[in-house]
Design a protein around this motif. Structure first.
Motif, short mmCIF file in Angstrom:
data_model
loop_
_atom_site.label_atom_id
_atom_site.label_comp_id
_atom_site.label_asym_id
_atom_site.label_seq_id
_atom_site.Cartn_x
_atom_site.Cartn_y
_atom_site.Cartn_z
N ALA A 1 -55.05 31.73 40.12
CA ALA A 1 -55.91 30.83 40.88
C ALA A 1 -55.62 30.91 42.37
CB ALA A 1 -55.72 29.39 40.39
N VAL A 2 -54.35 31.05 42.73
CA VAL A 2 -53.97 31.15 44.14
C VAL A 2 -54.53 32.43 44.75
CG1 VAL A 2 -51.99 31.56 45.65
CG2 VAL A 2 -51.93 29.69 44.01
N LEU B 1 -51.74 25.59 49.18
CA LEU B 1 -51.53 25.48 50.63
C LEU B 1 -50.88 26.74 51.19
CD1 LEU B 1 -50.34 21.76 50.85
CD2 LEU B 1 -52.42 22.70 51.88
N GLY B 2 -49.97 27.31 50.41
CA GLY B 2 -49.32 28.54 50.85
C GLY B 2 -50.26 29.73 50.90
N ALA B 3 -51.40 29.65 50.16
CA ALA B 3 -52.35 30.77 50.11
C ALA B 3 -53.48 30.63 51.11
CB ALA B 3 -52.93 30.88 48.70
N LEU B 4 -53.62 29.48 51.76
CA LEU B 4 -54.74 29.28 52.69
C LEU B 4 -54.64 30.24 53.86
CD1 LEU B 4 -55.09 25.38 52.85
CD2 LEU B 4 -56.49 27.01 51.56
N PRO B 5 -55.75 30.82 54.28
CA PRO B 5 -55.73 31.72 55.44
C PRO B 5 -55.51 30.95 56.74
CG PRO B 5 -57.97 31.45 54.63
CD PRO B 5 -57.08 30.75 53.65
N ALA C 1 -42.99 24.15 46.60
CA ALA C 1 -43.20 23.65 47.96
C ALA C 1 -42.39 24.47 48.97
CB ALA C 1 -42.81 22.18 48.05
N LEU C 2 -41.17 24.84 48.61
CA LEU C 2 -40.34 25.66 49.49
C LEU C 2 -40.93 27.06 49.65
CD1 LEU C 2 -36.82 24.55 48.21
CD2 LEU C 2 -37.79 24.08 50.46
N ILE C 3 -41.44 27.61 48.55
CA ILE C 3 -42.10 28.92 48.62
C ILE C 3 -43.31 28.84 49.55
CG2 ILE C 3 -43.43 30.59 47.28
CD1 ILE C 3 -41.59 29.94 44.90
N ALA C 4 -44.07 27.75 49.42
CA ALA C 4 -45.29 27.59 50.23
C ALA C 4 -44.97 27.48 51.72
CB ALA C 4 -46.06 26.35 49.76
N ILE C 5 -43.86 26.83 52.05
CA ILE C 5 -43.50 26.70 53.47
C ILE C 5 -43.33 28.07 54.11
CG2 ILE C 5 -41.64 25.98 55.03
CD1 ILE C 5 -41.29 23.49 53.26
N ALA C 6 -42.63 28.96 53.43
CA ALA C 6 -42.43 30.31 53.96
C ALA C 6 -43.76 31.06 54.07
CB ALA C 6 -41.45 31.09 53.08
#
Length: 766
Positions: free
Chosen positions: A290-291, A340-344, A379-384
């Motif tokens: 999905a991401v 959120l981590g995948a948003l351009p 969430a930590l993965i998304a921050i990076a």
């Protein structure tokens, strides 16, 4: 031989060949396994025998059928032994018959060893062979008819990727024949067929759009839109549908502004939510799919000609995903963090600080969501990922870039993740969070190093390297290995080098660049001799010792405990005669104990480690120095640690430490004996028995503690008394020991009320 050639041909054509061709693809699932590999292998042997049994002229009418079937088996069979058998049969026919089309060329690409790798067969060798027109259509038909509906999901997925790669070999056939054939299969009754057909449509569509001219693309878009109407009855195929959305987006389908985009977004959002009837592994795969689909969809349909997003759409997406980060369902938090981590970048522009704040809150442990380790990890993965997407600009706005105004907050959040030691019924789930935090720290640091190094200050770099060193000294192999890998990556990165690494020269000597790839961090026999060398570096000493405490004092005897203890004792021997090094080490050891007082994760194994260190003579340099402060502080910390404790393991470990402290002369001995005699009358019988046993062994080892005249009587009382008897009986024996050894007797003092029960507490009156 006696039969006329025509009779042979008829018999061979109508009887033998159909059976062999069917046998070469025979596969059937029965229960939890499949049958058919033996049949396919035997069919390959029959084809091998054809080459030896008949003249080339006799096989000419059947060459195309047999060669295509053997090529298909050699490239697409599920089992390696069958692929190799088919390759061998093909080779035999090429060598003896010489009539197989393009035989030598095919054998060069699909020899016995090349077909051993299944992925290579499906995705590379097949493309080469399909370049010969005699084999192109049979290979495609086989995948469509036999493989996209296979019972093994891995084979289905590989087959659809193979169709993607084969599309340039026959684009017209794919568009005009294969796609129309797949559409009805996507809504059939067989779940395997539906899954494979949808994935195949996605892959072929993507491949065709890479090839097609603009006019053909619109024609293809109509086909895809028609295909999507079928999905109304199979929306539970979240993984498959998300893959299809991704491929159609990458294919640049002309749906900008079309209502169907809203439907795609709804499917993606639904896939990011919790799926209670799906296994945790499947949920993770669906969210990842999905991401990927979300990223492709946004990049194609949500950006305008100016490279910006519609403000209303941006607000809706970002607000929806951030609000989901505090949902009471963990899987929703996971999905929206990854989203959120995948948003351009154009969707994060102007909202970066809001996104980072939302992700930061999702990493904080609260009583309500202490077990949400997966959510904190994502969430930590998304921050990076967000940091990599928006890029770095030191003097830029904190709403658009990683800059001097938000870099400290980013690092604080990631460093906090390395301290997550949450445990539940699944074990050390905090390890997932720590692993993600270490990876994200590495990615963010390398991003800054390659763009604006000055944003990394010395204190942050010190914290990163110290925490990594601690993790590299701990007991769980996979987390230790990951920490070691990240540690060495930062140490040896040179494009440009990471600044402010403490003791860089010493670290490069301990971990030379030439051994970066060969050092096996999973093997405790290799890892601990290296990591304990960091104990000699002041900056790392505290953190490495903290990690070693958990490894050396592990609950059970393992190779980790063995090699970590062995490496620690070897280091202690090296500094045994260096009083300043020993003083520094002991101060650090006491600091670790003091900072983790009553933190059972550290303090309990730390007591076990101290017991072993005392037993191995690690502190012999202090034994002859009367009333040295080290044993005094250690004794007081041990007393404080076990105060009012009901943890049997902790109490047992403390007994060993107290017995080890008897080797220090001066006032320490009386304090130790008094404490041990207190434990001889502990409310727990097992503690009384353990104390008596260890005191007995202690007096044998340190015979100068007791006057030889009373030694036999003391030893008899310790060994013959039933220390699990009633406390009144035990207390009498204990008091007699106190009298013999001239140790103050613990006195029953004030009454202490526990609930409705009055207990008398032992102490000492001086």
């Amino acid at each position: 031989k006696a039969c006329p050639n025509c009779c042979f041909c008829a018999l061979f054509h109508f009887t033998v060949v159909p059976v062999i061709l069917k046998a070469l693809t025979y596969d059937e699932k029965r229960g939890s396994c499949s049958v058919g590999s033996n049949v396919r292998d035997a069919a390959c042997y029959v084809c091998w025998a054809f080459a030896r049994a008949y003249d080339p002229s006799e096989l000419i009418p059947f060459i195309n059928q047999i060669s295509s079937a053997l090529v298909i088996a050699a490239v697409f069979d599920r089992d390696v032994n069958c692929r190799r058998a088919a390759s061998a049969a093909f080779q035999e026919n090429v060598g003896r018959q010489g009539t197989f089309p393009h035989g030598i060329d095919i054998l060069t690409a699909a020899d016995y060893f090349a077909v051993g790798n299944r992925v290579n067969c499906y995705l590379t060798i097949s493309v080469y062979i399909a370049g010969f027109p005699e084999y192109t259509q049979p290979m495609i038909d086989h995948l469509v008819n036999m493989k996209i509906n296979h019972w093994d999901s891995v084979i289905r997925e590989l087959s659809t990727k193979a169709l993607h790669n084969l599309t340039p070999r026959a684009p017209e056939y794919m568009a005009n024949v294969v796609l129309p054939r797949l559409l009805p299969l996507s809504v059939g009754t067989d779940l395997h067929t539906r899954h494979g057909a949808i994935l195949a449509c996605a892959e072929i569509t993507h491949a065709l759009c890479k090839l097609a001219e603009e006019n053909n693309r619109y024609k293809l878009a109509a086909i895809c839109l028609f295909f999507f109407l079928y999905l109304s009855v199979c929306q539970f195929f979240f993984l498959t549908v998300c893959t299809l959305i991704e491929k159609l987006s990458l294919s640049k389908m002309p749906f900008r502004g079309d209502p169907i985009i809203g439907g795609w977004q709804w499917l993606i959002n639904d896939s990011l939510r919790s799926l209670p009837l799906v296994s945790s592994t499947a949920r993770q795969h669906i969210k990842e799919s999905a991401v990927s689909a979300l990223a492709a969809l946004c990049n194609e349909y949500y950006i305008n000609e100016k490279g910006e997003a519609d403000p209303a759409l941006q607000d809706e997406l970002v607000t929806r995903y951030i609000s989901g980060l505090q949902n009471t369902e963990e899987m929703i938090r996971c999905g929206f963090s990854l989203a959120l981590g995948a948003l351009p970048r154009f969707l994060l522009k102007g909202r970066l600080q809001q996104v980072l704040e939302g992700l930061k809150k999702a990493t904080i442990i609260s009583p309500e969501d202490v077990s949400f380790a997966q959510a904190r990890r994502d969430a930590l993965i998304a921050i990076a990922k967000v940091c990599q997407t928006v890029g770095v600009k030191g003097e830029g706005s904190q709403e658009e870039y990683v800059c001097k105004d938000n870099v400290t907050q980013i690092y604080a959040t990631l460093l906090n993740g390395v301290t997550d030691y949450t445990t539940d019924s699944r074990g050390d789930v905090g390890g997932w969070v720590r692993k993600a935090a270490m990876t994200s720290l590495m990615e963010v640091t390398l991003l800054l190093v390659q763009n604006e190094t000055e944003l990394i200050n010395a204190n942050i770099c010190k914290q990163i390297m110290c925490w990594l060193a601690q993790q590299a000294a701990e007991k769980i192999d996979k987390f230790r290995a990951h920490a070691g890998s990240v540690f060495l990556t930062l140490l040896h990165f040179d494009r440009p080098p990471v600044p402010h690494i403490p003791h860089r020269e010493e670290l490069e000597r301990i971990f030379p660049r030439s051994e970066t790839e060969t050092l096996n961090w999973n093997a405790s026999s290799e890892a601990f001799p290296r990591i304990t060398q960091l104990l000699g570096l002041p900056t790392y000493q505290y953190y490495v010792l903290l990690g070693l405490s958990v490894s050396v004092g592990g609950l059970t005897e393992t190779t980790v405990r063995k090699y970590s203890a062995q490496s620690l004792f070897e280091y202690m021997k090296k500094i045994q005669n260096d009083s300043s090094e020993m003083e520094s080490f002991c101060e650090t050891l006491l600091k670790v104990f003091e900072d983790n007082l009553r933190n059972d994760r550290v303090s309990v194994p730390l007591l076990t480690m101290l017991d072993q260190m005392l037993a191995n003579g690690c502190f012999d340099i202090f034994t002859m120095q009367g009333n040295h402060p080290f044993p005094v502080k250690l004794f007081n910390l041990c007393k404080e640690e076990i105060k009012r404790s009901k943890d049997v393991r902790k109490l047992r470990s403390s007994i060993g430490v107290f017995c080890g402290l008897i080797q220090f002369e001066g006032d320490m001995r009386e304090k130790v004996l008094f404490q041990l005699f207190l434990l001889l009358c502990h409310p727990f019988p097992v503690i009384r028995k353990t104390t008596a046993s260890q005191v007995y062994e202690m007096l044998i080892t340190y015979s100068d503690v007791v006057d030889p005249a009373i030694m036999d009587e003391v030893m008899t009382i310790l060994s013959d008394t039933n220390w699990e008897a009633e406390l009144t009986v035990v207390r009498e024996k204990r008091n007699h020991l106190c009298d013999l050894m001239k140790v103050p007797k613990p006195q029953l003092v004030s009454k202490v009320k526990y609930g409705n029960v009055l207990l008398r507490k032992e102490g000492i009156s001086l």
